[in-house]
Every structure is written in C-alpha cells, then in structure tokens.
Write an enzyme that holds these catalytic residues in place. Structure first.
Site, PDB file in Angstrom:
ATOM      1  N   ARG A  40       0.841  -1.191   0.000  1.00 30.59           N
ATOM      2  CA  ARG A  40       0.000   0.000   0.000  1.00 30.59           C
ATOM      3  C   ARG A  40       0.882   1.250   0.000  1.00 30.59           C
ATOM      4  NH1 ARG A  40      -5.072  -1.640  -1.266  1.00 30.59           N
ATOM      5  NH2 ARG A  40      -5.755  -3.287   0.115  1.00 30.59           N
ATOM      6  N   ASP A  98     -14.147  -0.493  -0.728  1.00 26.42           N
ATOM      7  CA  ASP A  98     -14.423   0.079  -2.046  1.00 26.42           C
ATOM      8  C   ASP A  98     -13.189   0.015  -2.946  1.00 26.42           C
ATOM      9  OD1 ASP A  98     -15.804   1.264  -4.092  1.00 26.42           O
ATOM     10  OD2 ASP A  98     -15.650   3.305  -3.289  1.00 26.42           O
ATOM     11  N   GLU A  99     -12.740  -1.210  -3.209  1.00 27.64           N
ATOM     12  CA  GLU A  99     -11.654  -1.456  -4.157  1.00 27.64           C
ATOM     13  C   GLU A  99     -12.189  -2.276  -5.322  1.00 27.64           C
ATOM     14  OE1 GLU A  99      -7.590  -2.183  -2.135  1.00 27.64           O
ATOM     15  OE2 GLU A  99      -9.057  -3.239  -0.895  1.00 27.64           O
ATOM     16  N   TYR A 100     -11.461  -2.207  -6.447  1.00 24.98           N
ATOM     17  CA  TYR A 100     -11.690  -3.075  -7.603  1.00 24.98           C
ATOM     18  C   TYR A 100     -13.055  -2.902  -8.262  1.00 24.98           C
ATOM     19  CZ  TYR A 100      -7.807  -5.323  -5.179  1.00 24.98           C
ATOM     20  OH  TYR A 100      -6.627  -5.569  -4.532  1.00 24.98           O
TER      21      TYR A 100
END
Length: 309
Positions: free
Chosen positions: A10, A169-171
């Site tokens: 990250r 809230d990824e991808y």
C-alpha cells in the site's frame, strides 16, 4: 468471478478517509440455525484486534486459535470474511451481492466455520468488495437502488447469523459495463439504509476508494452510523480522518507474516501510547503465527500470544 487478492503493498499517500462500526447486538438468523449466546470471554484489557481472513485460501477458524498467555483471553475480537462482492447484472443493470464458491462454503457451513468463533465471543463480519464490473458503493443513482442493495446485505447477515458488514471500495472499476461514475449521494443512502436495517450490528469501512470520501450529502453525514475506522495501508500509521473517538479508530495496519515484527511492535506501541482503540491485521493464515501475533499482543495487552491448532 473470484475475489481479487488484496494488494500486498500500500502507498500511504493514496489513503482516503473512512469509518467502521462495532455493534453488540445478539446474533440471529433467518433460515439458518441461530448462533448460541457466546460464553463470556476471558477478560482482556486493551484495544480491539481485527483479523481479515482470505477465505479463498484460509479458514475463518484461524481467528480462534490465538489466546493470551496471561488470562487466556481471545487475541482477536473481530474476524472478517474476505470477501463477498458487489457485482453487476448487465441485463437488469443492477448491482447485486455475490458470493464466490469459497465465501459460499463458509456461509453454508456456518455451524462449523462461524459459530465456533461466535461461541468464543469473536464477532464475524462479512466484507463486501468490488469485482471489476463497474458496480460499487459510490455509484448508485437513486436512493431506491442503494436501499435495495443494503437489504441484500442485511438479509445475508440475518440468514447466515453474521455480526455485520464491512465495506471495501476497491476493484469496482467504476464505468465498466456502462456504469455510472461515483456520486455524492450513493454511499450516504446505502449506509443510511443499512444502519436502519441493522441497528445492532457492525458496519465497518476499510479506509479506501471513492466511497470513503463521500460520507456527507444533503445535510446528512453518515459518520455517526459507523463505529470503527481503519487505515488500509499495511505497515503504516495513518489516522482515519473521521469524527469518531479514538477508541473506534485503527491508525495502525499490519499484514501478518509480511509486515516486520519490529514494525508490528512499534505500531502497537504507538496505538497504546496515543490512546487508539483498534488494531487492524490482515491475512491471518493457518500457520503458527504466534511470534508475529505476540509482537503486537505484548504491547496491546502485556502478554504473549499462544497458538492452539
């Protein structure tokens, strides 16, 4: 489509504000055996420890295999099933909640995969993640569609006897399949509806993605509807920029087995020293990780961790 594996590296500069929640309500089910009331866990003083578990590769039961040498309390207080998905139906043009075969296996076998943790007093939360299809928490175009997805999530919590929902809230890849870009109202409507459906359950948010920076709309700020917030960048310290007490925040985030033990220790020491109440870990696997776990339990709780296979 399978859940994408979370990025192992990250960059702290990319972090967004977010929040998340702890609720202490009784676990119930619809269409499934109700979770028994947990036996009182051994007393433990100190921050709440959270373990994300990649169920594509590892067992949820790993979260229950660690106790404190002093007093016998659970090391982990919250275990997160990683992860269900928010998918997109191109025919109906609607988002829907999807479980890959590994998540479905865990849910279908709640009696052996989830209830043993709950009986120990460990909360079990379902994380929901984007799946490259354009559907996300931040691009519902009406209150009605957001509320419909909130109901799918709360229904899953009820059906499988879970303790809450985690937002990641990824991808999402907003715009794929002709989907809308993020807007300011979507996540506010979604969280509002979910909290109304689950007044006594956990709602948590991994601190990343467009949804994390869209917590206020039309005079409504949903920050108070969350109880936990955590930094998503492993091996770093970053305070979530949300108006919650320190007791509900985890500025520290570590990946077990990959973040160095010295960093794990220093982040835990800072957590206690600066008065924060949550410590986030990721990727607890089936190996004996007692050395890695002890690196933070000594600072958080004044005790080594014991691994029991």
């Amino acid at each position: 489509m399978s859940n994408p594996v979370r990025s192992r590296v990250r960059t702290a500069a990319l972090a967004l504000s977010a929040v998340a929640a702890l609720a202490l309500g009784t676990t119930t089910t619809t269409g499934a055996t109700a979770a028994p009331a947990p036996a009182p866990a051994a007393a433990k003083q100190g921050p709440t420890s959270v373990a994300y578990i990649e169920v594509n590769n590892n067992s949820m039961l790993n979260a229950g295999k660690y106790t404190l040498a002093d007093g016998g309390g659970n090391v982990f207080d919250v275990a997160v099933i990683f992860a269900a998905n928010i998918n997109y139906d191109t025919g109906s043009k609607k988002a829907y909640l999807h479980f890959n075969e590994n998540v479905q296996r865990v849910l279908d076998n709640a009696a052996t995969e989830i209830r043993p943790l709950q009986r120990k007093g460990i909360k079990v939360v379902l994380s929901v993640l984007g799946n490259h299809q354009g559907a996300g928490f931040a691009n519902f175009t009406s209150q009605q569609t957001a509320s419909a997805f909130a109901k799918e999530m709360s229904d899953a919590v009820a059906e499988y006897g879970l303790d809450g929902i985690d937002f990641d809230d990824e991808y999402a890849e907003y715009g794929n399949n002709g989907t809308a870009q993020p807007n300011d109202s979507s996540f506010v409507h979604l969280v509002t509806a979910l909290r109304a459906n689950m007044p006594d359950k956990i709602i948590s948010l991994y601190n990343i993605g467009p949804a994390a920076s869209r917590l206020s709309y039309g005079g409504v700020d949903v920050s108070s509807k969350f109880d936990y917030a955590w930094n998503p960048y492993y091996g770093t310290w970053q305070v979530p920029g949300i108006g919650l007490p320190k007791s509900r925040l985890s500025p520290a985030a570590v990946e077990i087995g990959r973040t160095s033990q010295s960093t794990v220790t220093s982040l835990a020491r800072r957590t206690v020293g600066e008065g924060y109440g949550v410590y986030l870990t990721y990727n607890l696997d089936g190996s004996d990780r007692s050395a890695d776990v002890s690196a933070f339990t000594r600072e958080l709780y004044g005790s080594d961790a014991v691994y029991t296979p």
